[in-house]
Design an enzyme around this catalytic site. Sequence first.
Site, PDB file in Angstrom:
ATOM      1  CE  LYS A 196      -1.939   3.005   1.982  1.00  0.00           C
ATOM      2  NZ  LYS A 196      -1.749   4.423   1.649  1.00  0.00           N
TER       3      LYS A 196
ATOM      4  CD  GLU B  82       2.477  11.125  15.251  1.00  0.00           C
ATOM      5  OE1 GLU B  82       2.884  10.935  14.079  1.00  0.00           O
ATOM      6  OE2 GLU B  82       3.184  11.658  16.127  1.00  0.00           O
ATOM      7  CB  VAL B  83       0.400   6.011  11.045  1.00  0.00           C
ATOM      8  CG1 VAL B  83      -0.178   4.830  10.284  1.00  0.00           C
ATOM      9  CG2 VAL B  83      -0.371   7.283  10.707  1.00  0.00           C
TER      10      VAL B  83
ATOM     11  N   GLY C  78       6.760   5.051   8.268  1.00  0.00           N
ATOM     12  CA  GLY C  78       5.929   6.254   8.305  1.00  0.00           C
ATOM     13  C   GLY C  78       6.032   6.918   9.660  1.00  0.00           C
TER      14      GLY C  78
ATOM     15  CD  GLU D  24       9.982  12.858  11.706  1.00  0.00           C
ATOM     16  OE1 GLU D  24       8.811  12.489  11.832  1.00  0.00           O
ATOM     17  OE2 GLU D  24      10.871  12.176  11.179  1.00  0.00           O
TER      18      GLU D  24
ATOM     19  CB  CYS E  36      12.909   8.867   8.376  1.00  0.00           C
ATOM     20  SG  CYS E  36      13.907   7.747   7.417  1.00  0.00           S
TER      21      CYS E  36
ATOM     22  CD  GLU F 113      13.153   0.848   9.674  1.00  0.00           C
ATOM     23  OE1 GLU F 113      13.592   1.841  10.277  1.00  0.00           O
ATOM     24  OE2 GLU F 113      13.796  -0.203   9.572  1.00  0.00           O
TER      25      GLU F 113
HETATM   26  P1  NAD Z   1       2.190   8.488   7.638  1.00  0.00           P
HETATM   27  O1  NAD Z   1       2.430   7.660   8.845  1.00  0.00           O
HETATM   28  O2  NAD Z   1       1.120   9.495   7.683  1.00  0.00           O
HETATM   29  O3  NAD Z   1       1.883   7.575   6.371  1.00  0.00           O
HETATM   30  C1  NAD Z   1       2.703   6.495   6.021  1.00  0.00           C
HETATM   31  C2  NAD Z   1       1.856   5.460   5.328  1.00  0.00           C
HETATM   32  O4  NAD Z   1       0.888   4.980   6.236  1.00  0.00           O
HETATM   33  C3  NAD Z   1       1.083   5.979   4.120  1.00  0.00           C
HETATM   34  O5  NAD Z   1       1.059   4.973   3.121  1.00  0.00           O
HETATM   35  C4  NAD Z   1      -0.314   6.176   4.675  1.00  0.00           C
HETATM   36  O6  NAD Z   1      -1.317   6.060   3.706  1.00  0.00           O
HETATM   37  C5  NAD Z   1      -0.404   5.048   5.671  1.00  0.00           C
HETATM   38  N1  NAD Z   1      -1.387   5.275   6.735  1.00  0.00           N
HETATM   39  C6  NAD Z   1      -1.838   6.453   7.231  1.00  0.00           C
HETATM   40  N2  NAD Z   1      -2.773   6.234   8.173  1.00  0.00           N
HETATM   41  C7  NAD Z   1      -2.910   4.898   8.289  1.00  0.00           C
HETATM   42  C8  NAD Z   1      -3.702   4.057   9.111  1.00  0.00           C
HETATM   43  N3  NAD Z   1      -4.562   4.536  10.014  1.00  0.00           N
HETATM   44  N4  NAD Z   1      -3.561   2.713   8.981  1.00  0.00           N
HETATM   45  C9  NAD Z   1      -2.695   2.198   8.094  1.00  0.00           C
HETATM   46  N5  NAD Z   1      -1.931   2.945   7.269  1.00  0.00           N
HETATM   47  C10 NAD Z   1      -2.024   4.291   7.377  1.00  0.00           C
HETATM   48  O7  NAD Z   1       3.610   9.098   7.328  1.00  0.00           O
HETATM   49  P2  NAD Z   1       3.969  10.113   6.163  1.00  0.00           P
HETATM   50  O8  NAD Z   1       3.459  11.425   6.592  1.00  0.00           O
HETATM   51  O9  NAD Z   1       3.578   9.545   4.866  1.00  0.00           O
HETATM   52  O10 NAD Z   1       5.568  10.057   6.202  1.00  0.00           O
HETATM   53  C11 NAD Z   1       6.308  10.829   7.052  1.00  0.00           C
HETATM   54  C12 NAD Z   1       6.763  10.044   8.261  1.00  0.00           C
HETATM   55  O11 NAD Z   1       7.413   8.837   7.878  1.00  0.00           O
HETATM   56  C13 NAD Z   1       7.781  10.793   9.063  1.00  0.00           C
HETATM   57  O12 NAD Z   1       7.509  10.652  10.434  1.00  0.00           O
HETATM   58  C14 NAD Z   1       9.093  10.116   8.714  1.00  0.00           C
HETATM   59  O13 NAD Z   1      10.105  10.250   9.654  1.00  0.00           O
HETATM   60  C15 NAD Z   1       8.653   8.708   8.556  1.00  0.00           C
HETATM   61  N6  NAD Z   1       9.617   7.953   7.730  1.00  0.00           N
HETATM   62  C16 NAD Z   1      10.421   7.029   8.341  1.00  0.00           C
HETATM   63  C17 NAD Z   1      11.358   6.332   7.602  1.00  0.00           C
HETATM   64  C18 NAD Z   1      12.265   5.314   8.255  1.00  0.00           C
HETATM   65  O14 NAD Z   1      12.803   4.493   7.558  1.00  0.00           O
HETATM   66  N7  NAD Z   1      12.436   5.317   9.568  1.00  0.00           N
HETATM   67  C19 NAD Z   1      11.483   6.565   6.239  1.00  0.00           C
HETATM   68  C20 NAD Z   1      10.661   7.521   5.648  1.00  0.00           C
HETATM   69  C21 NAD Z   1       9.723   8.203   6.418  1.00  0.00           C
END
Ligand code: NAD
Length: 478
Positions: free
Chosen positions: A171, A227-228, A224, A379, A280, A246
Amino acid sequence: MNVHQNFIGGAWTPANATIPVVNPSDGQVMGEIARGGAAEIDRAVQAAERAMDGEWGRLDATARGRLLLKLSELIKRDAETLARMESEDVGKPISLARSDAAVCARYFEYYGGAADKVHGDTIPFQNGFTVMTVYEPHGVVGVIVPWNYPMQMTGRSVAPALAMGNAVVLKPAEDTSLTALALARLAEEAGFPKGALNVVTGLGEEAGAALAGHPGIHHISFTGSREVGSLIQAAAARNTVPVTLELGGKSPQIVFADADLAEAGSVITKGITQNAGQTCSAGSRVLVEDAVYDRFVADLAQRFNALRVGSASQDLDLGPVVNRKQCERVQSYIDLAKKEGLPILAEGQLGSNVPGEGFYVRPTLIGNVPPDHRLAQEEIFGPVLVAIRVKDEEEALRVANATEYGLAAGIWTSDLGRALRLGRKVKSGQVFINNYGAGGGVELPFGGVKGSGHGREKGFEALYGFGAVKMIAIKHGG
Ligand code: NAD
């Protein structure tokens, strides 16, 4: 207008509704993706289950590896097209998108080569027994990725999951799904059996939540926000399946007076402004030893002032951030600093002829930020670097560890003893000494501690994480 479909069980299928695809460089709608939901996720999980019981599940590790290597070659063949697609969709400068395409190909190459090198052990046990371990795939793996490096994140999770023999339901993020669909097309061309890789696009709270909570999923790999991530872990707990998280970071760059300050300044500036700060592991706090603080931040300020922001195709130092919400969020942190009178030491500029409707944020360096301030704790996920003054090694370590995150850390010093002392004590999943990021390194285990998550991506650690160890004890006597 392009309307993109889901890829389920080897077939391209529309959903009942769509989501507009917005170009962050000019705010214009450039296509639509399918708004998949619980029904599409369910079909994809069933297709993946059939793949595990069918042709895909019967392939040996060498054959799986060859398919990954073939996919890597196809990604390289189409690298320019993929890079342009990613650059438009995410708003990232085209040169960065080109390197993302190369890294994506590298993931499939690395794990393609590794697929048949996953060895179990034999374990000395009582006389009359031979005991061995073998690695087996979890089964159907759900992969959820964010929008900042869509191609790289997809390669990072999907390649080791497939190499270990799992079937995947992916997804992608709703803002940036195009290259995931293009990669699925290339997987089809490479000859992956139907259902080995399925892609369902849609909103996080719909398709994402349905995938995380589906009882047919045996492992979840999530990249991501924190929170999620905690919602995903709760969903995994309900089904008692393992999860790799991650999450975000607030990674420190620690600079001592005896460092190569010019090199540190250059790398630290690039580290927080690359991809408009949406990385990230970006070093988003710079902790500078008092003795060189003023000199070092003055040098950083010069570098920040020289940065130029523009559309993805203008290929300047930074592109826009991914969407309006993110733009407003990042800007609100900069406004907070201004409102509270924190010194804004530098702001980069917009380049000329930048489209008016894009989501642009000027890279900003903020000085003398108290370590417990929101700007030093939360962040921001944008091109904002906060500078913190520290008096010595002890204070540097204390401040470095005083956030809820622990993803990466940079240490800049010519005293190797100090670098290792700190490197061992800093709470993070990766430590870089006199460098940062080590050029991405698909071979290098990556992941967080504390609020940055758990489990590891990259390297062999990721491959093992996508498998379960089975112990087989044979009693033969004698
Ligand atoms: P996000 O958590 O909002 O979304 C990430 C993914 O989760 C998206 O595909 C989104 O559609 C999905 N998602 C959102 N709500 C969901 C739910 N309730 N249930 C299941 N899936 C859901 O994050 P973002 O805003 O897309 O990305 C930014 C964040 O990701 C930052 O905090 C960043 O640090 C983190 N990130 C971490 C890494 C790592 O490897 N540690 C790499 C890239 C980004």
